[in-house]
Every structure is written in C-alpha cells, then in structure tokens.
Design a protein around this motif. Structure first.
Motif, PDB file in Angstrom:
ATOM      1  N   UNK A 101       3.292 -46.584  36.033  1.00 27.82           N
ATOM      2  CA  UNK A 101       4.377 -45.641  35.776  1.00 27.82           C
ATOM      3  C   UNK A 101       3.808 -44.435  35.041  1.00 27.82           C
ATOM      4  N   UNK A 102       4.555 -43.342  35.058  1.00 24.34           N
ATOM      5  CA  UNK A 102       4.123 -42.221  34.225  1.00 24.34           C
ATOM      6  C   UNK A 102       4.260 -42.625  32.761  1.00 24.34           C
ATOM      7  N   UNK A 103       3.519 -42.003  31.862  1.00 22.91           N
ATOM      8  CA  UNK A 103       3.710 -42.306  30.441  1.00 22.91           C
ATOM      9  C   UNK A 103       5.144 -41.988  30.028  1.00 22.91           C
ATOM     10  N   UNK A 104       5.757 -42.909  29.311  1.00 21.59           N
ATOM     11  CA  UNK A 104       7.145 -42.751  28.877  1.00 21.59           C
ATOM     12  C   UNK A 104       7.261 -43.055  27.382  1.00 21.59           C
ATOM     13  N   UNK A 105       6.383 -42.456  26.610  1.00 22.79           N
ATOM     14  CA  UNK A 105       6.326 -42.761  25.181  1.00 22.79           C
ATOM     15  C   UNK A 105       7.085 -41.755  24.325  1.00 22.79           C
ATOM     16  N   UNK A 106       7.143 -40.512  24.774  1.00 28.15           N
ATOM     17  CA  UNK A 106       7.790 -39.470  23.984  1.00 28.15           C
ATOM     18  C   UNK A 106       9.111 -39.069  24.630  1.00 28.15           C
ATOM     19  N   UNK A 107       9.926 -38.392  23.870  1.00 28.31           N
ATOM     20  CA  UNK A 107      11.212 -37.904  24.390  1.00 28.31           C
ATOM     21  C   UNK A 107      10.967 -36.947  25.562  1.00 28.31           C
ATOM     22  N   UNK A 108       9.990 -36.074  25.436  1.00 28.86           N
ATOM     23  CA  UNK A 108       9.688 -35.119  26.516  1.00 28.86           C
ATOM     24  C   UNK A 108       9.276 -35.863  27.790  1.00 28.86           C
ATOM     25  N   UNK A 109       8.453 -36.890  27.660  1.00 28.04           N
ATOM     26  CA  UNK A 109       8.028 -37.659  28.834  1.00 28.04           C
ATOM     27  C   UNK A 109       9.218 -38.362  29.480  1.00 28.04           C
ATOM     28  N   UNK A 110      10.083 -38.934  28.666  1.00 26.99           N
ATOM     29  CA  UNK A 110      11.273 -39.600  29.199  1.00 26.99           C
ATOM     30  C   UNK A 110      12.162 -38.608  29.947  1.00 26.99           C
ATOM     31  N   UNK A 111      12.354 -37.437  29.376  1.00 31.13           N
ATOM     32  CA  UNK A 111      13.224 -36.450  30.016  1.00 31.13           C
ATOM     33  C   UNK A 111      12.626 -35.922  31.315  1.00 31.13           C
ATOM     34  N   UNK A 171       5.077 -30.678  28.443  1.00 30.21           N
ATOM     35  CA  UNK A 171       5.080 -32.143  28.513  1.00 30.21           C
ATOM     36  C   UNK A 171       6.214 -32.646  29.410  1.00 30.21           C
ATOM     37  N   UNK A 172       7.364 -32.003  29.348  1.00 29.77           N
ATOM     38  CA  UNK A 172       8.475 -32.374  30.232  1.00 29.77           C
ATOM     39  C   UNK A 172       8.060 -32.159  31.685  1.00 29.77           C
ATOM     40  N   UNK A 173       7.484 -30.996  31.975  1.00 31.73           N
ATOM     41  CA  UNK A 173       7.059 -30.674  33.348  1.00 31.73           C
ATOM     42  C   UNK A 173       5.970 -31.613  33.840  1.00 31.73           C
ATOM     43  N   UNK A 174       4.988 -31.886  32.988  1.00 32.12           N
ATOM     44  CA  UNK A 174       3.899 -32.787  33.377  1.00 32.12           C
ATOM     45  C   UNK A 174       4.434 -34.180  33.695  1.00 32.12           C
ATOM     46  N   UNK A 175       5.393 -34.622  32.923  1.00 28.72           N
ATOM     47  CA  UNK A 175       5.981 -35.935  33.171  1.00 28.72           C
ATOM     48  C   UNK A 175       6.754 -35.953  34.490  1.00 28.72           C
ATOM     49  N   UNK A 176       7.500 -34.898  34.766  1.00 29.38           N
ATOM     50  CA  UNK A 176       8.245 -34.822  36.030  1.00 29.38           C
ATOM     51  C   UNK A 176       7.284 -34.812  37.213  1.00 29.38           C
ATOM     52  N   UNK A 177       6.239 -34.002  37.127  1.00 28.57           N
ATOM     53  CA  UNK A 177       5.251 -33.948  38.211  1.00 28.57           C
ATOM     54  C   UNK A 177       4.599 -35.308  38.397  1.00 28.57           C
ATOM     55  N   UNK A 178       4.185 -35.931  37.301  1.00 31.97           N
ATOM     56  CA  UNK A 178       3.518 -37.240  37.389  1.00 31.97           C
ATOM     57  C   UNK A 178       4.458 -38.300  37.963  1.00 31.97           C
ATOM     58  N   UNK A 179       5.727 -38.221  37.605  1.00 32.48           N
ATOM     59  CA  UNK A 179       6.704 -39.170  38.154  1.00 32.48           C
ATOM     60  C   UNK A 179       6.799 -39.004  39.660  1.00 32.48           C
TER      61      UNK A 179
END
Length: 190
Positions: A101-111, A171-179
C-alpha cells in the motif's frame, strides 16, 4: 514553484494525478465495459482485485479514525464490505490482499489516498448503470453511496481543502499519485 494555496489543492491534485487516473481507467475491465462486452467472470476478477487493495487500505484508515471529526463520516465511507457482499452473491473465493500500500502514516498521506479512493465513487455510478445494462447483478460496490455519492464527495473536497492549509501539499499529491500507481499495478495483475 510557488506554494499552492488551499483553494487550489483540488485543481493541483487533478493535474498531478491525471496520467495515473487515465491509465487506471484503461484497464481491461473498463475497456470491456465501455465496449459492452464485460462478463460476470471479468467483473468478479475486478471486484476481487479491488477488495485486495481496499480492505488493507480501510484497515489503515480505521486505525486513524479517532483523528478525524464526525464530519468526515469515515464509518460510512468503508466500502470493502460492499465488495464482499458482491463476491458472496456469486460464491467467489476469498480475494488475496495487496501486499504493498502507499504509506499511510501522516494526515497528508491519508488524505492523498482518500482523494483517489473517494473519487472512485463518482465513476462507480456510471459503472453501475453499465453493469445493469449487461445484466450483471454485481453492483453493490459500484453503487457505493447511492444518492449520497455527490454530497459525500463535495463534503470530502471541502474538508480536504480546509485541512490542506496546514499540511504539505506535496505530500498529499505524492500520496495520491502513489495510490494510483499501486492500485494500477495491483488491478492489472492476472
């Protein structure tokens, strides 16, 4: 590059994730569905892959649920049980779970991840109608929130915009892309 304002976060996310969103939409299930040639077997395979990604994601989200206000309606946003109900209707075997899964440790990553998975509810409405036309009854997951889909998406977007004022937009964008990337890789496995 100048910082992105909170009011621009959704536009930025759409732009940053567009190539990955488009690639995900071009999977074999969506292509067959668009051509009117989707089968129940292909639908079951697709639902199994989705469950394998969504279940561990939702487990991570549940761990963070106390950090979210009631306004987020997180308990109503868990959709893995809908996938299981669809699969149980055709006696499909238990789906494998995605190991990455993508990292989901921070609020930004979760969002960032939530942006992708909540956004998928919008396309699900279209898929529900196409499956109904094809006579395939596996529509619980794709129907998602039913008539609440639009309002829940708007609430999510408003809350994301409000919270992004004090979070890393990168960080929000990186998490969305990684997801999107990991979901694409997982969905496209045989």
């Amino acid at each position: 590059m100048p910082p992105i304002s909170s009011s621009e976060i959704l536009t930025h996310l759409r732009q940053e994730t567009r190539p990955y969103h488009d690639a995900l939409e071009q999977n074999s299930f969506n292509q067959a569905l668009s051509a009117g040639h989707v089968s129940q077997e292909a639908t079951v395979h697709f639902l199994r892959r989705l469950y394998g990604f969504l279940a561990p994601y939702e487990e991570q989200l549940r761990r963070h649920q106390p950090e979210f206000s009631d306004e987020w309606e997180l308990s109503a946003r868990y959709r893995a049980p809908l996938l299981l109900a669809d699969l149980a209707a055709v006696s499909a075997e238990a789906p494998p779970l995605c190991p990455e899964l993508p990292p989901l440790h921070t609020r930004a990553q979760l969002l960032g991840a939530m942006y992708v998975l909540e956004g998928s509810t919008l396309g699900g409405q279209v898929i529900t109608r196409q499956l109904a036309k094809a006579g395939i009854p596996l529509q619980r997951y794709f129907n998602g929130y039913g008539e609440l889909t639009g309002p829940r998406w708007k609430t999510f977007c408003r809350l994301l915009t409000e919270e992004s004022s004090h979070l890393s937009h990168a960080e929000i964008s990186q998490s969305a892309v990684r997801t999107f990337q990991l979901l694409y890789a997982w969905i496209n496995q045989p």
